[in-house]
Design an enzyme around this catalytic site. Structure first.
Site, PDB file in Angstrom:
ATOM      1  N   LYS A   1       2.120  -0.637  15.359  1.00  0.00           N
ATOM      2  CA  LYS A   1       3.528  -0.667  15.557  1.00  0.00           C
ATOM      3  C   LYS A   1       4.143  -1.861  16.394  1.00  0.00           C
ATOM      4  O   LYS A   1       5.218  -2.180  16.196  1.00  0.00           O
ATOM      5  CB  LYS A   1       3.838   0.778  16.312  1.00  0.00           C
ATOM      6  CG  LYS A   1       3.806   1.860  15.466  1.00  0.00           C
ATOM      7  CD  LYS A   1       5.118   2.112  14.840  1.00  0.00           C
ATOM      8  CE  LYS A   1       4.991   2.986  13.579  1.00  0.00           C
ATOM      9  NZ  LYS A   1       4.556   2.359  12.185  1.00  0.00           N
TER      10      LYS A   1
ATOM     11  N   TYR B   1      -8.620   4.767   8.193  1.00  0.00           N
ATOM     12  CA  TYR B   1      -8.934   5.303   9.689  1.00  0.00           C
ATOM     13  C   TYR B   1     -10.141   6.221   9.841  1.00  0.00           C
ATOM     14  O   TYR B   1      -9.886   7.317   8.986  1.00  0.00           O
ATOM     15  CB  TYR B   1      -7.816   5.774  10.163  1.00  0.00           C
ATOM     16  CG  TYR B   1      -6.550   4.643  10.602  1.00  0.00           C
ATOM     17  CD1 TYR B   1      -6.349   4.200  11.729  1.00  0.00           C
ATOM     18  CD2 TYR B   1      -5.611   4.216   9.214  1.00  0.00           C
ATOM     19  CE1 TYR B   1      -5.269   3.226  11.840  1.00  0.00           C
ATOM     20  CE2 TYR B   1      -4.810   3.177   9.513  1.00  0.00           C
ATOM     21  CZ  TYR B   1      -4.434   2.894  10.666  1.00  0.00           C
ATOM     22  OH  TYR B   1      -3.420   2.034  10.888  1.00  0.00           O
TER      23      TYR B   1
ATOM     24  N   TYR C   1       4.544   6.325   9.947  1.00  0.00           N
ATOM     25  CA  TYR C   1       3.421   5.080   9.875  1.00  0.00           C
ATOM     26  C   TYR C   1       4.393   4.090   8.993  1.00  0.00           C
ATOM     27  O   TYR C   1       4.339   2.982   9.258  1.00  0.00           O
ATOM     28  CB  TYR C   1       2.348   5.698   9.047  1.00  0.00           C
ATOM     29  CG  TYR C   1       1.240   4.491   8.896  1.00  0.00           C
ATOM     30  CD1 TYR C   1       0.278   4.492   9.928  1.00  0.00           C
ATOM     31  CD2 TYR C   1       1.076   3.413   8.070  1.00  0.00           C
ATOM     32  CE1 TYR C   1      -0.814   3.562   9.887  1.00  0.00           C
ATOM     33  CE2 TYR C   1       0.190   2.341   7.993  1.00  0.00           C
ATOM     34  CZ  TYR C   1      -0.639   2.523   8.955  1.00  0.00           C
ATOM     35  OH  TYR C   1      -1.802   1.318   9.127  1.00  0.00           O
TER      36      TYR C   1
ATOM     37  N   PRO D   1      -2.950  -0.225  19.193  1.00  0.00           N
ATOM     38  CA  PRO D   1      -2.564  -0.779  17.902  1.00  0.00           C
ATOM     39  C   PRO D   1      -3.100   0.262  16.942  1.00  0.00           C
ATOM     40  O   PRO D   1      -2.643   0.015  15.771  1.00  0.00           O
ATOM     41  CB  PRO D   1      -3.959  -1.962  17.782  1.00  0.00           C
ATOM     42  CG  PRO D   1      -4.900  -1.696  18.994  1.00  0.00           C
ATOM     43  CD  PRO D   1      -4.071  -1.030  20.129  1.00  0.00           C
TER      44      PRO D   1
ATOM     45  N   HIS E   1       0.859  -1.111  -0.028  1.00  0.00           N
ATOM     46  CA  HIS E   1      -0.157  -0.047  -0.009  1.00  0.00           C
ATOM     47  C   HIS E   1       0.784   1.217   0.088  1.00  0.00           C
ATOM     48  O   HIS E   1       1.728   1.358   0.865  1.00  0.00           O
ATOM     49  CB  HIS E   1      -1.083   0.086   1.377  1.00  0.00           C
ATOM     50  CG  HIS E   1      -1.879  -0.919   1.150  1.00  0.00           C
ATOM     51  ND1 HIS E   1      -3.001  -0.873   2.207  1.00  0.00           N
ATOM     52  CD2 HIS E   1      -2.197  -1.942   0.218  1.00  0.00           C
ATOM     53  CE1 HIS E   1      -3.831  -1.901   1.780  1.00  0.00           C
ATOM     54  NE2 HIS E   1      -3.388  -2.567   0.718  1.00  0.00           N
TER      55      HIS E   1
HETATM   56  P1  FAD Z   1       3.740 -12.628  20.998  1.00  0.00           P
HETATM   57  O1  FAD Z   1       3.157 -12.454  19.620  1.00  0.00           O
HETATM   58  O2  FAD Z   1       2.600 -12.202  22.042  1.00  0.00           O
HETATM   59  O3  FAD Z   1       4.332 -13.788  21.235  1.00  0.00           O
HETATM   60  C1  FAD Z   1       4.728 -14.245  22.716  1.00  0.00           C
HETATM   61  C2  FAD Z   1       4.807 -15.927  22.472  1.00  0.00           C
HETATM   62  O4  FAD Z   1       5.186 -16.376  23.793  1.00  0.00           O
HETATM   63  C3  FAD Z   1       3.499 -16.493  22.391  1.00  0.00           C
HETATM   64  O5  FAD Z   1       3.129 -17.372  21.288  1.00  0.00           O
HETATM   65  C4  FAD Z   1       2.820 -16.942  23.557  1.00  0.00           C
HETATM   66  O6  FAD Z   1       2.212 -18.144  23.423  1.00  0.00           O
HETATM   67  C5  FAD Z   1       4.439 -17.512  24.167  1.00  0.00           C
HETATM   68  N1  FAD Z   1       4.586 -17.673  25.488  1.00  0.00           N
HETATM   69  C6  FAD Z   1       3.954 -16.906  26.598  1.00  0.00           C
HETATM   70  N2  FAD Z   1       4.351 -17.416  27.735  1.00  0.00           N
HETATM   71  C7  FAD Z   1       5.255 -18.411  27.270  1.00  0.00           C
HETATM   72  C8  FAD Z   1       5.682 -19.371  28.494  1.00  0.00           C
HETATM   73  N3  FAD Z   1       5.662 -19.316  29.593  1.00  0.00           N
HETATM   74  N4  FAD Z   1       6.338 -20.386  27.717  1.00  0.00           N
HETATM   75  C9  FAD Z   1       6.583 -20.539  26.535  1.00  0.00           C
HETATM   76  N5  FAD Z   1       6.141 -19.696  25.651  1.00  0.00           N
HETATM   77  C10 FAD Z   1       5.130 -18.627  26.032  1.00  0.00           C
HETATM   78  N6  FAD Z   1       1.080  -4.952  15.613  1.00  0.00           N
HETATM   79  C11 FAD Z   1       1.491  -4.403  14.324  1.00  0.00           C
HETATM   80  O7  FAD Z   1       2.928  -4.003  14.294  1.00  0.00           O
HETATM   81  N7  FAD Z   1       0.828  -3.923  13.531  1.00  0.00           N
HETATM   82  C12 FAD Z   1      -0.508  -4.164  13.402  1.00  0.00           C
HETATM   83  O8  FAD Z   1      -1.312  -3.839  12.635  1.00  0.00           O
HETATM   84  C13 FAD Z   1      -0.935  -4.517  14.719  1.00  0.00           C
HETATM   85  N8  FAD Z   1      -2.441  -4.991  14.984  1.00  0.00           N
HETATM   86  C14 FAD Z   1      -2.874  -5.441  16.001  1.00  0.00           C
HETATM   87  C15 FAD Z   1      -3.988  -6.083  16.049  1.00  0.00           C
HETATM   88  C16 FAD Z   1      -4.554  -6.629  17.282  1.00  0.00           C
HETATM   89  C17 FAD Z   1      -5.983  -6.821  17.340  1.00  0.00           C
HETATM   90  C18 FAD Z   1      -3.612  -6.805  18.305  1.00  0.00           C
HETATM   91  C19 FAD Z   1      -3.994  -7.868  19.494  1.00  0.00           C
HETATM   92  C20 FAD Z   1      -2.474  -6.633  18.196  1.00  0.00           C
HETATM   93  C21 FAD Z   1      -1.741  -5.868  17.019  1.00  0.00           C
HETATM   94  N9  FAD Z   1      -0.384  -5.867  17.046  1.00  0.00           N
HETATM   95  C22 FAD Z   1      -0.103  -5.038  15.809  1.00  0.00           C
HETATM   96  C23 FAD Z   1       0.623  -5.976  18.216  1.00  0.00           C
HETATM   97  C24 FAD Z   1       1.113  -7.445  17.685  1.00  0.00           C
HETATM   98  O9  FAD Z   1       0.395  -8.248  17.336  1.00  0.00           O
HETATM   99  C25 FAD Z   1       2.017  -7.670  18.969  1.00  0.00           C
HETATM  100  O10 FAD Z   1       2.946  -6.576  19.110  1.00  0.00           O
HETATM  101  C26 FAD Z   1       3.037  -8.793  18.498  1.00  0.00           C
HETATM  102  O11 FAD Z   1       2.343 -10.145  18.674  1.00  0.00           O
HETATM  103  C27 FAD Z   1       4.425  -9.005  19.519  1.00  0.00           C
HETATM  104  O12 FAD Z   1       5.030  -9.933  19.414  1.00  0.00           O
HETATM  105  P2  FAD Z   1       5.781 -10.812  20.421  1.00  0.00           P
HETATM  106  O13 FAD Z   1       6.653 -11.956  19.773  1.00  0.00           O
HETATM  107  O14 FAD Z   1       6.608  -9.860  21.332  1.00  0.00           O
HETATM  108  O15 FAD Z   1       4.812 -11.240  21.524  1.00  0.00           O
HETATM  109  C1  DHB Z   2      -4.444  -3.475  11.196  1.00  0.00           C
HETATM  110  C2  DHB Z   2      -4.198  -3.361  12.702  1.00  0.00           C
HETATM  111  C3  DHB Z   2      -3.935  -2.167  13.086  1.00  0.00           C
HETATM  112  O1  DHB Z   2      -3.686  -2.009  14.464  1.00  0.00           O
HETATM  113  C4  DHB Z   2      -3.816  -1.078  12.425  1.00  0.00           C
HETATM  114  O2  DHB Z   2      -3.522   0.235  12.813  1.00  0.00           O
HETATM  115  C5  DHB Z   2      -3.938  -1.203  10.909  1.00  0.00           C
HETATM  116  C6  DHB Z   2      -4.331  -2.427  10.395  1.00  0.00           C
HETATM  117  C7  DHB Z   2      -4.736  -4.912  10.935  1.00  0.00           C
HETATM  118  O3  DHB Z   2      -5.005  -5.777  11.647  1.00  0.00           O
HETATM  119  O4  DHB Z   2      -5.068  -5.112   9.809  1.00  0.00           O
END
Ligand code: FAD
Ligand code: DHB
Length: 397
Positions: free
Chosen positions: A298, A202, A386, A294, A75
């Site tokens: 980021k 948005y 962004y 969210p 995009h």
């Molecule tokens: P996680 O993805 O949470 O991974 C942690 C892992 O550790 C998990 O698999 C869990 O099962 C495991 N774990 C936990 N405890 C233990 C344990 N004791 N032993 C072994 N394993 C364990 N971010 C963006 O950049 N862009 C977006 O568009 C965006 N949109 C989002 C929309 C939604 C609805 C949500 C909920 C989040 C969004 N985010 C977005 C945020 C993004 O999803 C998180 O920041 C990202 O998942 C972080 O990654 P991580 O690897 O740090 O943690």
């Molecule tokens: C999505 C999630 C976000 O938090 C955002 O700012 C834009 C898009 C998504 O899940 O597609």
């Protein structure tokens, strides 16, 4: 009890842990990944969707970008919609970069595929119970198939998300937290219907924020601002579509077609930062160390940026026996994290309705959005953040 010895013990197979394991492997550094859930579970967990250009480059340059290049949707801009009118922010024109829409679970699948393809250790349904001795000889105790085991390692990477066990293992006197809760949440859906726009929209509306995103040309991803304690069962599919239509309506008669909803969830909104992000030989990455609301997309991007910084430090340590880069891990990560926090907090603040806002506040929201979409300086600032701020040092590979 079976014991494993490795260089880096990684807790968590989310984007942070998997990216770290992958980058370390490319540099010849051994690691073991422990994940409490099953492979099927982590590969189907619906979350983020927007990849900054730097994240896309990192995946591509490290050899795991082929499917993203085929299936990801590139995009070059985004729409901000308010007062019944849409305004496009043209990223390419303003900053010469773009973003890619590609589901987080697809990134996770690609990284797990690479890990297994390289024959490197990753254990699913292996729950870390305790991390210890991280000032001396770090150990991770974990449970797998009804037995307890231990990983002995040089370093522990706590990539276990916000609810993991690594951050709570740090003594309270060694750590400081910064936190902000928001008085609303997001209700997110996935639906079998082609996206009503080819770019993200948005929306700011008096009734609250709404976001149109997508996963594929056939699947829409949409979000609605809702109460922080909202019960998902109060939202029938019909009510969700109706509310989205109200919030996204334009004077020109924008049409939002509905379709079968196949996934629904509520996401709380929080800003959270841990300082420092390192404690002896324990390093925290991604959501284990910081959470952003969210709105700026980021979270996942910050998680993989931490993996990049830690890899650099570990490469310096193992290849040149220098701990200088490792010592600067917190400083390097937090600089980017706070910039990401600022942007996410700002996007959240301008686009959501806060409780008890009056007509004055509503007019300020509209003026802010008017300014952002009409001033070249302000829209360039939005675009620059962004698509992702540049990494401090180019070329890790
Ligand atoms: P996680 O993805 O949470 O991974 C942690 C892992 O550790 C998990 O698999 C869990 O099962 C495991 N774990 C936990 N405890 C233990 C344990 N004791 N032993 C072994 N394993 C364990 N971010 C963006 O950049 N862009 C977006 O568009 C965006 N949109 C989002 C929309 C939604 C609805 C949500 C909920 C989040 C969004 N985010 C977005 C945020 C993004 O999803 C998180 O920041 C990202 O998942 C972080 O990654 P991580 O690897 O740090 O943690
Ligand atoms: C999505 C999630 C976000 O938090 C955002 O700012 C834009 C898009 C998504 O899940 O597609």
């Amino acid at each position: 009890m079976a014991n494993i010895r490795t260089q880096v013990g990684i807790v968590g197979a989310g984007p942070a842990g998997l990216m770290l394991a992958h980058l370390l492997h490319l540099q010849g550094i051994e690691s073991v990944v422990l994940e409490s859930h099953s492979r099927e579970y982590v590969e189907s967990r619906v979350r983020a969707g927007v990849l900054e250009q730097g994240t896309v480059d990192m995946l591509r340059e490290s050899g795991v970008g082929a499917r993203m290049e085929r299936e990801g949707l590139q995009h070059e801009g985004v729409e901000l919609r308010f007062g019944g009118k849409g305004h496009r922010i043209d990223f390419q024109h303003l900053v010469g970069k773009s973003i890619t829409v590609y589901g987080q679970q697809e990134v996770v699948k690609d990284l797990i595929g690479a890990r297994i393809g390289y024959g490197q250790p990753i254990f699913f349904e292996a729950e870390a119970l305790h991390v210890s001795e991280f000032d001396a000889q770090p150990r991770i105790r974990y449970a797998c198939q009804d037995a307890e085991h231990e990983v002995a390692c040089d370093f522990i990477a706590g990539c276990d998300g916000f609810h993991g066990i690594c951050r709570p293992a740090v003594p309270a006197e060694r750590v400081r937290f910064y936190e902000r809760q928001y008085p609303f949440a997001w209700l997110g859906i996935l639906a079998h219907v082609p996206p009503a726009s080819h770019e993200l929209i948005y929306n700011y509306h008096e009734r609250g924020f709404a976001l149109l995103s997508m996963r594929t040309p056939e699947i829409s991803r949409l979000y609605l601002q809702c109460e922080p304690d909202e019960q998902i069962q109060n939202w029938s599919d019909e009510r969700i579509w109706q509310e989205l239509r109200i919030r996204m309506a334009t004077h020109e008669g924008f049409v939002l077609k509905d379709g079968p909803i196949f996934q629904k969830g509520i996401t709380p909104m929080r800003s959270f930062v841990t300082e420092p992000m390192q404690f002896g030989k324990l390093f925290l990455l991604g959501d284990a160390a910081h959470i952003v609301p969210p709105t700026g997309a980021k979270g996942m991007n910050l998680a993989v940026a931490d993996a990049r910084v830690l890899t650099r430090g570990l490469v310096e340590y193992y290849k040149r026996r220098s701990a200088g880069d490792l010592a600067r891990y917190t400083e390097r990560c937090l600089k980017r994290v706070w910039l990401g926090q600022r942007f996410s907090w700002w996007m959240t603040s301008i686009l959501h309705r806060f409780p008890h806002e009056d007509d004055f506040s509503h007019q300020i929201h509209l003026a802010e959005l008017d300014y952002v979409t009409h001033s070249r300086a302000a829209s360039t600032s939005l675009a620059e953040n962004y698509v992702g701020l540049p990494f401090d040092t180019p070329g890790l590979f």
